[in-house]
Design an enzyme around this catalytic site. Sequence first.
Site, short mmCIF file in Angstrom:
data_model
loop_
_atom_site.label_atom_id
_atom_site.label_comp_id
_atom_site.label_asym_id
_atom_site.label_seq_id
_atom_site.Cartn_x
_atom_site.Cartn_y
_atom_site.Cartn_z
N LYS A 230 -4.42 6.14 -11.99
CA LYS A 230 -3.40 7.17 -12.25
C LYS A 230 -2.92 7.80 -10.96
O LYS A 230 -2.35 8.90 -10.98
CB LYS A 230 -3.98 8.25 -13.16
CG LYS A 230 -4.39 7.77 -14.58
CD LYS A 230 -5.13 8.87 -15.33
CE LYS A 230 -5.53 8.45 -16.73
NZ LYS A 230 -4.39 8.22 -17.63
N LEU B 160 -23.17 7.29 5.32
CA LEU B 160 -24.08 7.23 4.16
C LEU B 160 -23.37 6.68 2.92
O LEU B 160 -22.15 6.82 2.83
CB LEU B 160 -24.62 8.64 3.88
CG LEU B 160 -25.33 9.27 5.09
CD1 LEU B 160 -25.64 10.72 4.80
CD2 LEU B 160 -26.59 8.47 5.41
N HIS C 147 0.88 -1.17 0.00
CA HIS C 147 0.00 0.00 0.00
C HIS C 147 0.91 1.21 0.00
O HIS C 147 1.14 1.84 1.04
CB HIS C 147 -0.94 -0.04 1.20
CG HIS C 147 -2.00 -1.10 1.09
ND1 HIS C 147 -3.09 -0.97 0.27
CD2 HIS C 147 -2.13 -2.32 1.67
CE1 HIS C 147 -3.86 -2.04 0.35
NE2 HIS C 147 -3.30 -2.88 1.20
N VAL D 209 -13.38 8.90 -8.78
CA VAL D 209 -12.58 9.32 -9.95
C VAL D 209 -13.28 8.76 -11.17
O VAL D 209 -13.64 7.57 -11.19
CB VAL D 209 -11.13 8.80 -9.84
CG1 VAL D 209 -10.40 8.94 -11.17
CG2 VAL D 209 -10.38 9.54 -8.73
C1 LIG Z 1 -7.53 14.33 9.50
C2 LIG Z 1 -8.43 14.24 8.19
C3 LIG Z 1 -8.14 12.98 7.25
C4 LIG Z 1 -9.10 12.94 6.03
C5 LIG Z 1 -8.72 11.77 5.09
C6 LIG Z 1 -9.03 10.40 5.73
C7 LIG Z 1 -8.78 9.24 4.74
C8 LIG Z 1 -9.93 9.17 3.69
C9 LIG Z 1 -9.65 8.04 2.67
C10 LIG Z 1 -10.74 8.02 1.57
C11 LIG Z 1 -12.05 7.43 2.05
C12 LIG Z 1 -13.12 7.40 0.96
C13 LIG Z 1 -14.40 6.82 1.52
C14 LIG Z 1 -15.50 6.78 0.49
O1 LIG Z 1 -15.61 7.64 -0.38
C15 LIG Z 1 -16.47 5.55 0.52
S1 LIG Z 1 -15.64 4.16 -0.33
C16 LIG Z 1 -16.13 4.48 -2.00
C17 LIG Z 1 -14.93 4.88 -2.86
N1 LIG Z 1 -15.36 5.17 -4.22
C18 LIG Z 1 -15.62 4.22 -5.12
O2 LIG Z 1 -15.46 3.04 -4.88
C19 LIG Z 1 -16.15 4.73 -6.46
C20 LIG Z 1 -15.58 3.95 -7.64
N2 LIG Z 1 -14.13 3.91 -7.59
C21 LIG Z 1 -13.38 5.04 -7.85
O3 LIG Z 1 -13.89 6.13 -8.11
C22 LIG Z 1 -11.88 4.88 -7.78
O4 LIG Z 1 -11.56 3.50 -7.90
C23 LIG Z 1 -11.29 5.40 -6.44
C24 LIG Z 1 -11.43 6.92 -6.41
C25 LIG Z 1 -12.00 4.77 -5.24
C26 LIG Z 1 -9.80 5.05 -6.37
O5 LIG Z 1 -9.16 5.61 -7.52
P1 LIG Z 1 -8.31 4.65 -8.48
O6 LIG Z 1 -8.10 5.37 -9.77
O7 LIG Z 1 -8.94 3.29 -8.52
O8 LIG Z 1 -6.90 4.43 -7.70
P2 LIG Z 1 -5.65 5.44 -7.73
O9 LIG Z 1 -6.09 6.83 -7.88
O10 LIG Z 1 -4.66 4.92 -8.72
O11 LIG Z 1 -5.07 5.27 -6.24
C27 LIG Z 1 -4.78 3.96 -5.73
C28 LIG Z 1 -4.66 4.14 -4.24
O12 LIG Z 1 -5.94 4.52 -3.70
C29 LIG Z 1 -6.30 3.58 -2.69
N3 LIG Z 1 -7.75 3.43 -2.66
C30 LIG Z 1 -8.53 2.77 -3.55
N4 LIG Z 1 -9.81 2.83 -3.18
C31 LIG Z 1 -9.86 3.55 -2.02
C32 LIG Z 1 -10.91 3.94 -1.13
N5 LIG Z 1 -12.19 3.61 -1.36
N6 LIG Z 1 -10.59 4.66 -0.02
C33 LIG Z 1 -9.30 4.97 0.24
N7 LIG Z 1 -8.25 4.63 -0.56
C34 LIG Z 1 -8.55 3.93 -1.67
C35 LIG Z 1 -5.61 2.28 -3.09
O13 LIG Z 1 -5.52 1.44 -1.97
C36 LIG Z 1 -4.26 2.83 -3.56
O14 LIG Z 1 -3.47 3.17 -2.44
P3 LIG Z 1 -2.31 2.14 -1.94
O15 LIG Z 1 -1.32 2.04 -3.10
O16 LIG Z 1 -1.71 2.72 -0.70
O17 LIG Z 1 -3.03 0.83 -1.68
C1 LIG Z 2 -21.34 3.47 2.98
N1 LIG Z 2 -20.93 4.42 1.91
C2 LIG Z 2 -19.54 4.91 2.12
C3 LIG Z 2 -21.17 3.93 0.53
C4 LIG Z 2 -20.34 2.73 0.15
N2 LIG Z 2 -19.10 2.80 -0.34
N3 LIG Z 2 -18.65 1.51 -0.61
C5 LIG Z 2 -19.65 0.62 -0.29
C6 LIG Z 2 -19.73 -0.77 -0.34
C7 LIG Z 2 -20.90 -1.40 0.07
C8 LIG Z 2 -21.98 -0.62 0.59
C9 LIG Z 2 -23.20 -1.26 1.08
C10 LIG Z 2 -23.64 -0.99 2.37
C11 LIG Z 2 -24.81 -1.55 2.84
C12 LIG Z 2 -25.54 -2.41 1.99
F1 LIG Z 2 -26.66 -2.99 2.43
C13 LIG Z 2 -25.12 -2.68 0.67
C14 LIG Z 2 -23.94 -2.10 0.22
O1 LIG Z 2 -23.43 -2.33 -1.04
C15 LIG Z 2 -24.08 -3.37 -1.80
C16 LIG Z 2 -23.33 -3.47 -3.11
N4 LIG Z 2 -23.68 -2.31 -3.93
C17 LIG Z 2 -22.82 -1.32 -4.19
C18 LIG Z 2 -23.52 -0.46 -5.03
N5 LIG Z 2 -24.78 -0.93 -5.20
C19 LIG Z 2 -24.87 -2.08 -4.48
C20 LIG Z 2 -21.90 0.75 0.65
C21 LIG Z 2 -20.74 1.36 0.20
#
Ligand SMILES: CCCCCCCCCCCCCC(=O)CSCCNC(=O)CCNC(=O)[C@H](O)C(C)(C)COP(=O)(O)OP(=O)(O)OC[C@H]1O[C@@H](n2cnc3c(N)ncnc32)[C@H](O)[C@@H]1OP(=O)(O)O
Ligand SMILES: CN(C)Cc1n[nH]c2ccc(-c3ccc(F)cc3OCCn3ccnc3)cc12
Length: 392
Positions: free
Chosen positions: A151, A392, A6, A144
Amino acid sequence: SMSKRHKFWETQPVGQFKDLGDSSLPEGPIEEPTPLSEVKQDPYNLPAQYEWSTCDMEDGPTCNEVYALLAQNYVEDDENMFRFNYSTNFLRWALRPPAYFKSWHIGVRVKASKKLVAFITGVPARIRVRNEVVKMAEINFLCVHKKLRSKRLAPVMIKEVTRRVHLENIWQAAYTAGVVLPTPITTCRYWHRSLNPKKLIDVGFSRIGPRMTMNRTIRLYKLPGSTVTPGFRKMELRDVPAVTRLLRGYLGQFAVAPDFDEADVEHWLLPREDVVDSYLVESPETHEITDFCSFYSLPSSILNNANYSVLKAAYSYYNVSTKTPLLQLMNDALIVAKQKGFDVFNALDVMQNEGFLKELKFGPGDGQLHYYLYNYRLRNPLKPSELGLVLL
Ligand SMILES: CCCCCCCCCCCCCC(=O)CSCCNC(=O)CCNC(=O)[C@H](O)C(C)(C)COP(=O)(O)OP(=O)(O)OC[C@H]1O[C@@H](n2cnc3c(N)ncnc32)[C@H](O)[C@@H]1OP(=O)(O)O
Ligand SMILES: CN(C)Cc1n[nH]c2ccc(-c3ccc(F)cc3OCCn3ccnc3)cc12
């Protein structure tokens, strides 16, 4: 992920996999706060063709751009059949709680076209961790565009939201993800209760069980036309003080939970059409408010079905039972969710939810939701039943 490198997360003040089991490390903040004068004053560098763009969610066109980016590029299930479809009203609710910072609603645009291609948000929250109430940022909606994945944009966005949170003298955060990162404080499972089994089977969300027929399945999930608990009614503004007392008393039993005051309860739990619904039980004799249940509305786009384009899903939010049995209270929640046209009612196995999931005919989902704290170490991971926080 234990063996996985990571490269970004290894640089961050979060529990590291290599530290697992080292119970000599103290519980609490990992790094001390930096003097505000030493916090980086200017934004992190993006690749040259992109620019930061603070998103004003009260501005209609901007809110619609954020909606469209998420609707096309946000979280999908593992089989890429569904994608979350947060509504604009939901996003305004989720992102503008008391004392929110607009500067924490961070977009990335293409300089030339101004197209919004990435997003990350924070909202302030007071979270109690055991006996400490900690000011935190709840981080969410990291997204993203599909064409800009892999990237390393996400680490830059995470560092930028961290910088802007630091500027407000906040040093901890809470977030959840379906992916495993260093290091979960707990890992939850989600469960689904069919309300409209015919549609769920049509779209491939559910399957007809062995030795079952469609009609038998429809009968299995049938619910009464109206709620059964005397005094069960929608929450109103006048109920905020009583619901706050009820909720604070109930959440006190969990190791990690929000420290809600009346302003928080008014924002997070007063009903908003097609966003969040809350009900309570007012004793017909004493008029005391004894129980509470709530769920939020988060549809998912159905990505390739000829007959349906949206899955209407309700998600269990905060529930308190002190007089009405939790089973009966949650069954009334299912009944009103069905009345409102939801297709499915989802719940995590957090708080006391395990006590009703099987009994009320929830089936296990196929994934997990991991909870994380930033810059705060817990000596041991929690059980989901020790967690009183729903993001959420
Ligand atoms: C004191 C204040 C602190 C505030 C900040 C706290 C921390 C908040 C943290 C954020 C909390 C968000 C919570 C939240 O929103 C709920 S989780 C939902 C996240 N969003 C999605 O899944 C949407 C679809 N995916 C994407 O848009 C992209 O795949 C994302 C943008 C997810 C990653 O873009 P990508 O183009 O696929 O990847 P690269 O840019 O190349 O970057 C790769 C690096 O990103 C790490 N990565 C991947 N997914 C992650 C995730 N869900 N959290 C944290 N890190 C995540 C991955 O491990 C790697 O790092 P590593 O090499 O170390 O392993
Ligand atoms: C929490 N909040 C941060 C959004 C979020 N991010 N990543 C996730 C991964 C699972 C769930 C989740 C949480 C509760 C639940 F009953 C079903 C879920 O996902 C089903 C799979 N799915 C994804 C999209 N459509 C259906 C939420 C999230």
